[in-house]
Design a protein around this motif. Structure first.
Motif, PDB file in Angstrom:
ATOM      1  N   ARG A 153       1.280   2.481  -4.630  1.00 49.53           N
ATOM      2  CA  ARG A 153       1.219   1.638  -3.190  1.00 49.53           C
ATOM      3  C   ARG A 153      -0.034   1.134  -3.176  1.00 49.53           C
ATOM      4  NH1 ARG A 153       1.354   5.556   0.248  1.00 49.53           N
ATOM      5  NH2 ARG A 153       1.582   7.382  -1.276  1.00 49.53           N
ATOM      6  N   ASP A 189       2.813  10.009  -6.929  1.00 54.22           N
ATOM      7  CA  ASP A 189       3.125   8.986  -5.843  1.00 54.22           C
ATOM      8  C   ASP A 189       1.916   8.583  -5.357  1.00 54.22           C
ATOM      9  OD1 ASP A 189       4.427   7.621  -3.679  1.00 54.22           O
ATOM     10  OD2 ASP A 189       4.109   9.089  -2.470  1.00 54.22           O
ATOM     11  N   TRP A 192       3.128   7.761   4.598  1.00 54.90           N
ATOM     12  CA  TRP A 192       3.571   6.319   4.761  1.00 54.90           C
ATOM     13  C   TRP A 192       4.063   5.837   3.556  1.00 54.90           C
ATOM     14  CZ3 TRP A 192       3.856   4.096   9.473  1.00 54.90           C
ATOM     15  CH2 TRP A 192       3.292   5.050  10.610  1.00 54.90           C
ATOM     16  N   GLY A 193       4.968   6.669   3.070  1.00 57.02           N
ATOM     17  CA  GLY A 193       5.351   6.517   1.246  1.00 57.02           C
ATOM     18  C   GLY A 193       6.223   5.334   1.256  1.00 57.02           C
ATOM     19  N   TRP A 194       6.745   4.611   2.280  1.00 54.86           N
ATOM     20  CA  TRP A 194       7.539   3.314   2.080  1.00 54.86           C
ATOM     21  C   TRP A 194       6.803   2.202   2.297  1.00 54.86           C
ATOM     22  CZ3 TRP A 194      12.119   0.606   4.476  1.00 54.86           C
ATOM     23  CH2 TRP A 194      13.126   0.322   3.652  1.00 54.86           C
ATOM     24  N   MET A 195       5.577   2.303   2.570  1.00 53.27           N
ATOM     25  CA  MET A 195       4.987   1.208   3.071  1.00 53.27           C
ATOM     26  C   MET A 195       3.987   0.424   1.809  1.00 53.27           C
ATOM     27  SD  MET A 195       2.694   0.202   6.371  1.00 53.27           S
ATOM     28  CE  MET A 195       1.640   1.501   6.089  1.00 53.27           C
ATOM     29  N   THR A 196       4.087  -0.672   1.362  1.00 51.15           N
ATOM     30  CA  THR A 196       2.989  -1.252   0.492  1.00 51.15           C
ATOM     31  C   THR A 196       2.971  -2.669   0.621  1.00 51.15           C
ATOM     32  OG1 THR A 196       2.526  -1.325  -2.076  1.00 51.15           O
ATOM     33  CG2 THR A 196       4.825  -1.801  -1.482  1.00 51.15           C
ATOM     34  N   ALA A 234       4.030  -2.027  -7.973  1.00 47.67           N
ATOM     35  CA  ALA A 234       5.320  -1.534  -7.276  1.00 47.67           C
ATOM     36  C   ALA A 234       6.355  -1.393  -8.644  1.00 47.67           C
ATOM     37  CB  ALA A 234       6.069  -2.505  -6.401  1.00 47.67           C
ATOM     38  N   PRO A 235       7.131  -0.185  -8.561  1.00 46.76           N
ATOM     39  CA  PRO A 235       7.089   0.815  -7.423  1.00 46.76           C
ATOM     40  C   PRO A 235       6.312   2.140  -7.677  1.00 46.76           C
ATOM     41  CG  PRO A 235       8.967   1.349  -8.805  1.00 46.76           C
ATOM     42  CD  PRO A 235       8.082  -0.231  -9.523  1.00 46.76           C
TER      43      PRO A 235
END
Ligand SMILES: NC(=O)c1ccc[n+]([C@@H]2O[C@H](COP(=O)([O-])OP(=O)(O)OC[C@H]3O[C@@H](n4cnc5c(N)ncnc54)[C@H](OP(=O)(O)O)[C@@H]3O)[C@@H](O)[C@H]2O)c1
Length: 235
Positions: free
Chosen positions: A160, A116, A214-218, A156-157
């Motif tokens: 990030r 990740d 903040w794993g869902w932010m890119t 992505a994905p």
């Protein structure tokens, strides 16, 4: 994942915001720092390799697997346009943008091997807010913001990519602007939060972005600027 497995690289981690991020990460992960000079300020156990991001030389060896990369070198060159030379613009672009590109390029294979991975770049409040005398650094950091979004899409994905855009932070880089009590007070009053930032506040945000909290932010530019870019107080 335990400490033995997580690897972070902080380019420019010997001073200011980068050093604050290193201090946040070093207790729970393996941290490598690249900069032009080694520093006694690094926590024990942190590896240091010499690299000048503007030299065009081959970057040092990257750990086989990299969970996060932050690129922290930057510049504050404040002059009216009439005194800014083409060389000034080139030099700001080199350190702020091309250096970041070289670091990311060198690290991509190792980042791809992590589960990740994240990249953190640095912009400035002077991109989203017009501030006198900032034309050259705003141009270079504007490029960093563009690259942040473009790379976030390209990678992505799997990886990030985000940037932090601070306003004034007390670090060696900003010493000319924050070195005296009078200057600090004047600068503080320009911010809705009525103060300038400490390097630890910005370094902690960088560390959080790297570690996946903040794993869902890119593709975002995070405005850590005491409200300067978005808030106006009533007189
Ligand atoms: N401080 C502020 O007020 C402020 C405001 C807005 C944005 N920013 C941005 O935040 C980031 C961090 O700033 P900072 O204030 O923490 O800076 P800093 O205290 O000057 O630290 C810069 C770090 O980068 C390294 N570095 C500088 N030139 C380098 C080069 N050519 N190659 C490799 N490493 C190099 C330095 O070590 P060596 O000298 O040993 O190489 C040091 O470790 C920068 O991108 C800056 O533009 C800062």
């Amino acid at each position: 994942m335990d400490k033995a497995q997580r690897n972070y690289l902080i380019v420019g981690g010997t001073s200011g915001i980068g050093l604050a991020a290193v201090r946040q990460l070093a207790g729970s992960a393996n941290v490598t720092v690249w900069s032009r000079q080694a520093s006694g300020d690094l926590p024990s156990g942190v590896n240091h390799d010499v690299w000048d991001a503007t030299s065009g030389t081959q970057p040092p060896r990257v750990p086989d697997r990299l969970d996060g990369l932050a690129y922290c070198p930057g510049s504050i060159r404040l002059k009216p346009l009439s005194r800014l030379t083409d060389g000034d613009f080139r030099s700001d672009f080199e350190i702020n943008c091309l250096g970041a590109v070289r670091a990311v390029r060198a690290c991509l294979p190792a980042l791809r091997r992590a589960p990740d991975p994240a990249v953190v770049l640095f912009s400035t409040v002077a991109v989203s807010q017009g501030i006198p005398l900032h034309a050259s650094v705003a141009a270079a950091k504007g490029a960093v913001e563009g690259i942040t979004r473009s790379l976030a899409a390209e990678l992505a994905p799997r990886i990030r990519v985000n940037a932090i855009a601070p306003s004034l932070v007390t670090t060696p880089l900003s010493a000319a602007l924050t070195g005296s009590e009078e200057r600090r007070e004047k600068a503080a009053k320009r911010h809705p939060m009525q103060r300038i930032a400490q390097s630890e506040e910005i370094g902690a945000a960088a560390a959080d972005l790297l570690t996946g909290r903040w794993g869902w932010m890119t593709g975002q530019v995070i405005h850590l600027d005491g409200g300067l870019s978005s808030v106006r107080l009533l007189a």
